[in-house]
Design a protein around this motif. Structure first.
Motif, PDB file in Angstrom:
ATOM      1  N   ARG A 290       0.856  -1.227   0.284  1.00 50.06           N
ATOM      2  CA  ARG A 290      -0.008  -0.146   0.085  1.00 50.06           C
ATOM      3  C   ARG A 290       0.689   1.256  -0.015  1.00 50.06           C
ATOM      4  O   ARG A 290       0.367   2.282  -0.348  1.00 50.06           O
ATOM      5  CB  ARG A 290      -0.935  -0.012   1.230  1.00 50.06           C
ATOM      6  CG  ARG A 290      -1.929  -0.962   1.275  1.00 50.06           C
ATOM      7  CD  ARG A 290      -2.948  -1.060   0.368  1.00 50.06           C
ATOM      8  NE  ARG A 290      -2.456  -1.811  -1.014  1.00 50.06           N
ATOM      9  CZ  ARG A 290      -3.039  -1.946  -2.191  1.00 50.06           C
ATOM     10  NH1 ARG A 290      -4.335  -1.119  -2.146  1.00 50.06           N
ATOM     11  NH2 ARG A 290      -2.482  -2.540  -3.361  1.00 50.06           N
ATOM     12  N   GLY A 291       1.972   1.056   0.598  1.00 47.85           N
ATOM     13  CA  GLY A 291       2.919   2.287   0.490  1.00 47.85           C
ATOM     14  C   GLY A 291       4.202   2.099   1.375  1.00 47.85           C
ATOM     15  O   GLY A 291       4.105   1.205   2.076  1.00 47.85           O
ATOM     16  N   VAL A 292       5.152   2.396   1.072  1.00 52.60           N
ATOM     17  CA  VAL A 292       6.736   2.238   1.656  1.00 52.60           C
ATOM     18  C   VAL A 292       6.435   2.473   3.233  1.00 52.60           C
ATOM     19  O   VAL A 292       6.667   1.551   4.043  1.00 52.60           O
ATOM     20  CB  VAL A 292       7.743   3.211   1.105  1.00 52.60           C
ATOM     21  CG1 VAL A 292       8.985   2.769   1.854  1.00 52.60           C
ATOM     22  CG2 VAL A 292       7.833   2.967  -0.390  1.00 52.60           C
TER      23      VAL A 292
ATOM     24  N   ALA B  86      -0.078   2.663  -6.908  1.00 55.19           N
ATOM     25  CA  ALA B  86       0.962   3.592  -7.700  1.00 55.19           C
ATOM     26  C   ALA B  86       1.869   4.644  -6.798  1.00 55.19           C
ATOM     27  O   ALA B  86       2.953   4.732  -7.148  1.00 55.19           O
ATOM     28  CB  ALA B  86       0.342   4.395  -8.736  1.00 55.19           C
ATOM     29  N   ALA B  87       1.112   4.951  -5.880  1.00 52.52           N
ATOM     30  CA  ALA B  87       1.901   5.848  -4.644  1.00 52.52           C
ATOM     31  C   ALA B  87       2.729   4.857  -4.113  1.00 52.52           C
ATOM     32  O   ALA B  87       3.852   5.519  -3.802  1.00 52.52           O
ATOM     33  CB  ALA B  87       0.869   6.386  -3.724  1.00 52.52           C
ATOM     34  N   ALA B  88       2.917   3.796  -3.876  1.00 46.95           N
ATOM     35  CA  ALA B  88       3.928   2.926  -3.220  1.00 46.95           C
ATOM     36  C   ALA B  88       5.131   3.034  -4.049  1.00 46.95           C
ATOM     37  O   ALA B  88       6.331   3.126  -3.658  1.00 46.95           O
ATOM     38  CB  ALA B  88       3.397   1.679  -2.861  1.00 46.95           C
ATOM     39  N   LEU B  89       5.083   2.864  -5.110  1.00 48.52           N
ATOM     40  CA  LEU B  89       6.114   2.719  -6.346  1.00 48.52           C
ATOM     41  C   LEU B  89       6.746   4.186  -6.503  1.00 48.52           C
ATOM     42  O   LEU B  89       7.972   4.111  -6.976  1.00 48.52           O
ATOM     43  CB  LEU B  89       5.663   2.229  -7.697  1.00 48.52           C
ATOM     44  CG  LEU B  89       5.245   0.803  -7.726  1.00 48.52           C
ATOM     45  CD1 LEU B  89       4.935   0.366  -9.184  1.00 48.52           C
ATOM     46  CD2 LEU B  89       6.181  -0.129  -6.917  1.00 48.52           C
ATOM     47  N   SER B  90       6.139   5.140  -6.223  1.00 45.26           N
ATOM     48  CA  SER B  90       6.668   6.517  -6.350  1.00 45.26           C
ATOM     49  C   SER B  90       6.982   7.168  -4.874  1.00 45.26           C
ATOM     50  O   SER B  90       7.789   8.076  -4.800  1.00 45.26           O
ATOM     51  CB  SER B  90       5.442   7.226  -7.020  1.00 45.26           C
ATOM     52  OG  SER B  90       5.083   7.010  -8.180  1.00 45.26           O
ATOM     53  N   GLU B  91       6.806   6.519  -3.924  1.00 47.27           N
ATOM     54  CA  GLU B  91       7.216   6.857  -2.766  1.00 47.27           C
ATOM     55  C   GLU B  91       8.487   6.673  -2.352  1.00 47.27           C
ATOM     56  O   GLU B  91       8.855   5.651  -2.312  1.00 47.27           O
ATOM     57  CB  GLU B  91       6.188   6.389  -1.653  1.00 47.27           C
ATOM     58  CG  GLU B  91       6.564   6.650  -0.051  1.00 47.27           C
ATOM     59  CD  GLU B  91       5.550   6.196   1.126  1.00 47.27           C
ATOM     60  OE1 GLU B  91       6.002   6.243   2.183  1.00 47.27           O
ATOM     61  OE2 GLU B  91       4.542   5.118   0.435  1.00 47.27           O
ATOM     62  N   ASP B  92       9.214   7.882  -1.764  1.00 48.72           N
ATOM     63  CA  ASP B  92      10.465   7.723  -1.453  1.00 48.72           C
ATOM     64  C   ASP B  92      10.902   7.033  -0.243  1.00 48.72           C
ATOM     65  O   ASP B  92      10.051   6.833   0.912  1.00 48.72           O
ATOM     66  CB  ASP B  92      11.146   9.139  -1.088  1.00 48.72           C
ATOM     67  CG  ASP B  92      11.142   9.809  -2.527  1.00 48.72           C
ATOM     68  OD1 ASP B  92      11.019   9.369  -3.521  1.00 48.72           O
ATOM     69  OD2 ASP B  92      11.465  11.176  -2.599  1.00 48.72           O
ATOM     70  N   ALA B  93      12.094   6.176  -0.180  1.00 47.65           N
ATOM     71  CA  ALA B  93      12.413   5.622   1.206  1.00 47.65           C
ATOM     72  C   ALA B  93      12.856   6.684   2.092  1.00 47.65           C
ATOM     73  O   ALA B  93      13.326   7.690   1.665  1.00 47.65           O
ATOM     74  CB  ALA B  93      13.427   4.592   0.914  1.00 47.65           C
TER      75      ALA B  93
END
Length: 272
Positions: A78-80, A197-204
């Protein structure tokens, strides 16, 4: 019941000598065997996008056969930040040393969740991302040419404005699992877990565990999701131990479970 007959003195002496020589000969081997069969670290497996925990089944069976406790984590995708929190809670519930394994996007979650965790003795990245703070899956996949994932994705809009991303089932086998038997790859296409899509774009964010924990990288040399050049770059940046698997797709943990399990066990033997 059988009665033991008295042994002549010479036979008794011979028996004592044989027993003594046997103890001398096998003592060190027995000690080594005890070390080899001592407590082993728990192996925690973290799947990535478009996969689920069952993809590790071939790896799990081999690790369990060799005496390793195993947990195949359910990554929410769902998100990093939120996925990291879920994994960190799972790691905190496990007593003793851990070898943490991440596939693909799961590498981002694993590296972030293990930061500062003294129980995690080794990280294993299986065709996976190992980001620095401020890097995302989308950014890393574009470091080098070769990824064809983007053109296969099919978004499903969500009520919160985000979108779930699926790999087109017709394209999934060649994109994700080209070296997996066709029937199995088709089943994987149907049962794939979407990632937002947000998970793949979320910065570590924050410290990354690979900067302090010994890391191992299994590079899939025919990967169409994460270019092999990217995987090798990340491994070199982390000063990691590398094993390359020729003609291996992004689903190397499914197509090559013996190699994957062996590599994980190498990390466990050397670090845990």
């Amino acid at each position: 019941m059988f009665r033991r007959k008295p042994s002549p003195p010479l036979r008794i002496a011979a028996a004592v000598l044989v027993a003594a020589s046997t103890i001398t000969a096998v003592g060190p081997s027995a000690a080594a065997a005890a070390r080899d069969h001592g407590p082993k670290p728990t192996v925690v497996l973290v799947h990535g996008a478009f996969a689920d925990s069952s993809g590790w089944n071939g790896v799990v069976s081999r690790l369990q056969h060799d005496g390793y406790p195993v947990v195949a984590a359910a990554n929410p995708l769902r998100g990093v930040a939120s996925d990291t929190a879920h994994l960190k809670a799972l790691l905190d519930s496990i007593a003793g040393p851990i070898v943490l394994v991440g596939h693909s996007y799961g590498g981002i979650v694993a590296s972030q969740a293990a930061a500062g965790d003294a129980d995690v003795k080794a990280l294993v990245f299986v065709a996976a991302f190992a980001p620095q703070a401020g890097e995302s899956a989308v950014e890393l996949s574009g470091l080098f040419p070769g990824s064809t994932l983007g053109e296969t994705l099919r978004p499903v809009p969500l009520p919160d404005g985000n979108a779930d991303l699926y790999v087109d089932p017709k394209l999934f086998p060649q994109q994700f699992a080209a070296d997996v038997p066709a029937a199995q790859a088709e089943l994987m296409a149907v049962s794939q877990r979407p990632v937002t899509a947000a998970a793949l774009s979320e910065d570590a964010a924050g410290p990354q565990a690979w900067t302090t924990i010994p890391s191992y990288f299994l590079v899939a040399e025919a990967d169409r999701n994460i270019p092999p050049a990217t995987q090798r770059f990340l491994a070199a940046r982390a000063h990691g131990t590398v094993r390359s698997v020729k003609v291996a797709s992004h689903a190397v943990f499914v197509s090559q479970p013996a190699i994957t399990a062996s590599f994980i066990e190498k990390a466990a033997r050397e670090r845990a």
